[in-house]
Motif scaffolding. Structure first.
Motif, PDB file in Angstrom:
ATOM      1  N   ALA A  31       0.845  -1.194   0.000  1.00  0.00           N
ATOM      2  CA  ALA A  31       0.000   0.000   0.000  1.00  0.00           C
ATOM      3  C   ALA A  31       0.879   1.241   0.000  1.00  0.00           C
ATOM      4  CB  ALA A  31      -0.900  -0.006   1.228  1.00  0.00           C
ATOM      5  N   GLY A  32       0.541   2.186  -0.858  1.00  0.00           N
ATOM      6  CA  GLY A  32       1.318   3.409  -0.988  1.00  0.00           C
ATOM      7  C   GLY A  32       2.319   3.365  -2.131  1.00  0.00           C
ATOM      8  N   TYR A  33       2.509   2.182  -2.716  1.00  0.00           N
ATOM      9  CA  TYR A  33       3.468   2.025  -3.814  1.00  0.00           C
ATOM     10  C   TYR A  33       2.761   1.764  -5.150  1.00  0.00           C
ATOM     11  CZ  TYR A  33       7.251   1.861  -0.401  1.00  0.00           C
ATOM     12  OH  TYR A  33       8.153   2.188   0.598  1.00  0.00           O
ATOM     13  N   GLU A  34       1.498   2.085  -5.228  1.00  0.00           N
ATOM     14  CA  GLU A  34       0.737   1.827  -6.444  1.00  0.00           C
ATOM     15  C   GLU A  34       1.309   2.569  -7.655  1.00  0.00           C
ATOM     16  OE1 GLU A  34      -1.794   1.077  -2.897  1.00  0.00           O
ATOM     17  OE2 GLU A  34      -0.578   2.799  -3.553  1.00  0.00           O
ATOM     18  N   HIS A  35       1.829   3.773  -7.440  1.00  0.00           N
ATOM     19  CA  HIS A  35       2.387   4.537  -8.564  1.00  0.00           C
ATOM     20  C   HIS A  35       3.628   3.857  -9.131  1.00  0.00           C
ATOM     21  CE1 HIS A  35       3.296   7.813 -11.222  1.00  0.00           C
ATOM     22  NE2 HIS A  35       4.487   7.972 -10.680  1.00  0.00           N
TER      23      HIS A  35
ATOM     24  N   HIS B 159      11.980  -1.670   1.987  1.00  0.00           N
ATOM     25  CA  HIS B 159      12.031  -0.497   2.851  1.00  0.00           C
ATOM     26  C   HIS B 159      12.105  -0.990   4.290  1.00  0.00           C
ATOM     27  CE1 HIS B 159      10.122   3.529   4.350  1.00  0.00           C
ATOM     28  NE2 HIS B 159      11.443   3.541   4.437  1.00  0.00           N
ATOM     29  N   ASP B 160      13.175  -0.637   4.978  1.00  0.00           N
ATOM     30  CA  ASP B 160      13.395  -1.113   6.345  1.00  0.00           C
ATOM     31  C   ASP B 160      13.365  -2.645   6.424  1.00  0.00           C
ATOM     32  OD1 ASP B 160      14.017   1.031   8.026  1.00  0.00           O
ATOM     33  OD2 ASP B 160      11.932   1.668   8.106  1.00  0.00           O
ATOM     34  N   GLY B 161      13.901  -3.297   5.395  1.00  0.00           N
ATOM     35  CA  GLY B 161      13.980  -4.745   5.387  1.00  0.00           C
ATOM     36  C   GLY B 161      12.714  -5.452   4.971  1.00  0.00           C
ATOM     37  N   ARG B 162      11.645  -4.709   4.667  1.00  0.00           N
ATOM     38  CA  ARG B 162      10.370  -5.294   4.235  1.00  0.00           C
ATOM     39  C   ARG B 162      10.191  -5.090   2.742  1.00  0.00           C
ATOM     40  NH1 ARG B 162       4.763  -3.331   3.748  1.00  0.00           N
ATOM     41  NH2 ARG B 162       5.552  -1.206   4.088  1.00  0.00           N
TER      42      ARG B 162
ATOM     43  N   THR C 278      12.889   6.959  -8.902  1.00  0.00           N
ATOM     44  CA  THR C 278      12.186   8.139  -8.385  1.00  0.00           C
ATOM     45  C   THR C 278      10.832   7.742  -7.801  1.00  0.00           C
ATOM     46  OG1 THR C 278      13.271   9.639  -9.947  1.00  0.00           O
ATOM     47  CG2 THR C 278      11.198  10.384  -8.999  1.00  0.00           C
ATOM     48  N   ALA C 279      10.115   6.885  -8.521  1.00  0.00           N
ATOM     49  CA  ALA C 279       8.804   6.452  -8.044  1.00  0.00           C
ATOM     50  C   ALA C 279       8.932   5.685  -6.716  1.00  0.00           C
ATOM     51  CB  ALA C 279       8.123   5.575  -9.093  1.00  0.00           C
ATOM     52  N   VAL C 280       9.922   4.807  -6.629  1.00  0.00           N
ATOM     53  CA  VAL C 280      10.131   4.045  -5.389  1.00  0.00           C
ATOM     54  C   VAL C 280      10.463   4.968  -4.235  1.00  0.00           C
ATOM     55  CG1 VAL C 280      11.641   2.379  -4.248  1.00  0.00           C
ATOM     56  CG2 VAL C 280      10.766   1.892  -6.542  1.00  0.00           C
ATOM     57  N   MET C 281      11.395   5.898  -4.459  1.00  0.00           N
ATOM     58  CA  MET C 281      11.816   6.773  -3.378  1.00  0.00           C
ATOM     59  C   MET C 281      10.693   7.710  -2.951  1.00  0.00           C
ATOM     60  SD  MET C 281      14.796   5.726  -2.663  1.00  0.00           S
ATOM     61  CE  MET C 281      15.247   7.029  -1.500  1.00  0.00           C
ATOM     62  N   ASN C 282       9.908   8.205  -3.906  1.00  0.00           N
ATOM     63  CA  ASN C 282       8.771   9.068  -3.546  1.00  0.00           C
ATOM     64  C   ASN C 282       7.768   8.326  -2.674  1.00  0.00           C
ATOM     65  OD1 ASN C 282       9.813  11.258  -4.900  1.00  0.00           O
ATOM     66  ND2 ASN C 282       8.569  10.966  -6.741  1.00  0.00           N
ATOM     67  N   ALA C 283       7.519   7.069  -3.035  1.00  0.00           N
ATOM     68  CA  ALA C 283       6.587   6.271  -2.236  1.00  0.00           C
ATOM     69  C   ALA C 283       7.128   6.008  -0.839  1.00  0.00           C
ATOM     70  CB  ALA C 283       6.295   4.950  -2.952  1.00  0.00           C
ATOM     71  N   ALA C 284       8.415   5.716  -0.761  1.00  0.00           N
ATOM     72  CA  ALA C 284       9.025   5.417   0.551  1.00  0.00           C
ATOM     73  C   ALA C 284       8.997   6.617   1.470  1.00  0.00           C
ATOM     74  CB  ALA C 284      10.449   4.933   0.355  1.00  0.00           C
ATOM     75  N   THR C 285       9.215   7.800   0.920  1.00  0.00           N
ATOM     76  CA  THR C 285       9.261   9.011   1.765  1.00  0.00           C
ATOM     77  C   THR C 285       7.866   9.375   2.295  1.00  0.00           C
ATOM     78  OG1 THR C 285       9.067  10.443  -0.184  1.00  0.00           O
ATOM     79  CG2 THR C 285      11.298   9.939   0.616  1.00  0.00           C
ATOM     80  N   ARG C 286       6.827   8.843   1.664  1.00  0.00           N
ATOM     81  CA  ARG C 286       5.468   9.137   2.140  1.00  0.00           C
ATOM     82  C   ARG C 286       5.000   8.159   3.209  1.00  0.00           C
ATOM     83  NH1 ARG C 286       4.529  10.174  -3.553  1.00  0.00           N
ATOM     84  NH2 ARG C 286       3.741   8.045  -3.779  1.00  0.00           N
ATOM     85  N   GLN C 287       5.799   7.119   3.467  1.00  0.00           N
ATOM     86  CA  GLN C 287       5.367   6.106   4.441  1.00  0.00           C
ATOM     87  C   GLN C 287       5.501   6.611   5.876  1.00  0.00           C
ATOM     88  OE1 GLN C 287       3.891   3.148   3.231  1.00  0.00           O
ATOM     89  NE2 GLN C 287       4.072   4.477   1.434  1.00  0.00           N
TER      90      GLN C 287
END
Length: 383
Positions: A14-18, A41-44, A374-383
């Motif tokens: 969830a949150g990585y749909e983009h 992200h954080d091992g997950r 970019t898409a991965v990092m943007n999603a991770a920063t919103r978690q």
């Protein structure tokens, strides 16, 4: 195009749909899609995607220089154990290396691609490139191609054999064996040095560039006697064909440490997650001090082989040069097909993108990595 039309499979958190949408768009633009994308992200694991007929998330691909990242993790573990001293001359571990003016080259200088030992006069045969022990013997007697310490350049086909011989001299086993026992098996990674026969059915052969792009690449090929040509074994007769090289079973069986990585995006992203975050309840591979040592820039200026600025940390490729949105200590390695893998300790994200077909201009990671990362990092920063 819809996701169904481009055949995108797998899952995202969830949150990585983009990220899935961006991966689908990349696949839709490819005339022969065949790629995998994974991220932690954080091992997950938060991204596990693939696209292309005949390709799955379990498929094993030729990932070439992605292998170097595993080599550097093994060396980092031995430095962490106190077995290797980065500032001792290589020749104290490997006396034959001292020939032709190489006696003072330290392990640190070797790891940061400063030795000038990028190949040998006349190049290597395919069978030699596949065998690290043969490479090491030939390289020990070779003169450097520039005065050691006066510059740096990518040791494309040989750094794994050079560093691997230091590992073998101090540990009495190969770097491939240490990787298997200390990293791959304990952390359950689908990334191999030496592809076991039992896994051959999962191997998806490399495909070359389309003919038109192959012609364009050939027209821009470096001179065989240039530093770039020597580093990529174009001074051999015949010069190395990278597609044929990986698609040769003997190469896959031996798993040369510079160029013989075989696996998938899950395995590579998981390896870097193990390094910085741990996996399956295990602690991270690297202690903070060792991680800091290996993710600090050791060279600056232009790489004499690739022309890339500020190319290396300690062994690992510096990722913030290619992807400015990453932290200065982001580390990883690309692979010749256009594969790219990195860990960003600041965000605790690890990323891997793998391809089955060569990408034009993909030697340092295919261009689409910018969009996907970019898409991965943007999603991770919103978690």
């Amino acid at each position: 195009m819809t996701l169904r039309e481009v055949g995108v499979h797998g899952t995202v958190a969830a949150g990585y749909e983009h990220v899935r949408e961006e991966f689908a768009a990349v696949a839709a633009e490819d005339d022969d899609p065949g790629a995998q994308l994974a991220a932690y992200h954080d091992g997950r694991q938060v991204v596990d995607l693939w696209a292309g007929d005949g390709l799955t998330g379990d498929s094993l691909l030729a990932l070439y220089s992605s292998a170097k990242g595993a080599v550097y993790l093994v060396v980092a573990l031995l430095v962490q154990d106190g077995v290797i001293d980065l500032d001792r001359p290589v020749a104290t571990y490997w006396p034959e290396f001292a020939a032709e003016g190489k006696a003072d080259i330290t392990v640190r200088a070797l790891l940061s691609h400063q030795s000038g030992l990028i190949g040998v006069d006349g190049g290597f045969s395919t069978s030699e490139l596949a065998d690290d022990r043969i490479l090491a013997r030939r390289l020990a007697g070779q003169r450097p191609y520039w005065p050691p310490g006066t510059g740096y350049g990518y040791h494309a086909f040989v750094i794994g054999a050079l560093v691997g011989e230091v590992v073998r001299r101090v540990a009495a086993v190969s770097v491939q064996e240490l990787y298997e026992h200390r990293i791959r098996r304990p952390y359950g990674l689908d990334f191999y040095f030496g592809l076991p026969e039992r896994l051959e059915s999962r191997y998806v052969p490399v495909r070359p560039l389309p003919p038109a792009r192959l012609e364009a690449a050939a027209a821009n090929s470096p001179a065989p006697d240039s530093l770039t040509g020597i580093a990529f074994n174009l001074n051999a007769s015949p010069p190395t064909d990278l597609v044929e090289f990986a698609n040769t079973r003997s190469v896959r069986a031996l798993g040369p440490a510079s160029s013989g990585g075989f696996g998938n995006a899950r395995g590579l992203a998981g390896m870097y997650a193990a390094a910085i975050s741990g996996r399956h309840g295990r602690d991270p591979l690297l202690e903070p001090g060792i991680l800091a040592e290996f993710t600090t820039a050791h060279v600056s200026g232009l790489d004499l082989v690739t022309g890339e600025p500020d190319h290396f940390l300690l062994g690992f490729e510096a990722q913030c040069v290619r992807y400015p949105f990453l932290g200065p200590d982001a580390f990883g390695h690309s692979g010749a097909v256009g594969a790219q893998t990195f860990a960003d300790p600041r965000s605790r994200v690890t990323y891997s993108y793998t391809r089955r077909r060569f990408a034009f201009g993909g030697g340092g990671g295919a261009p689409e990595n910018h969009r996907l990362a970019t898409a991965v990092m943007n999603a991770a920063t919103r978690q």
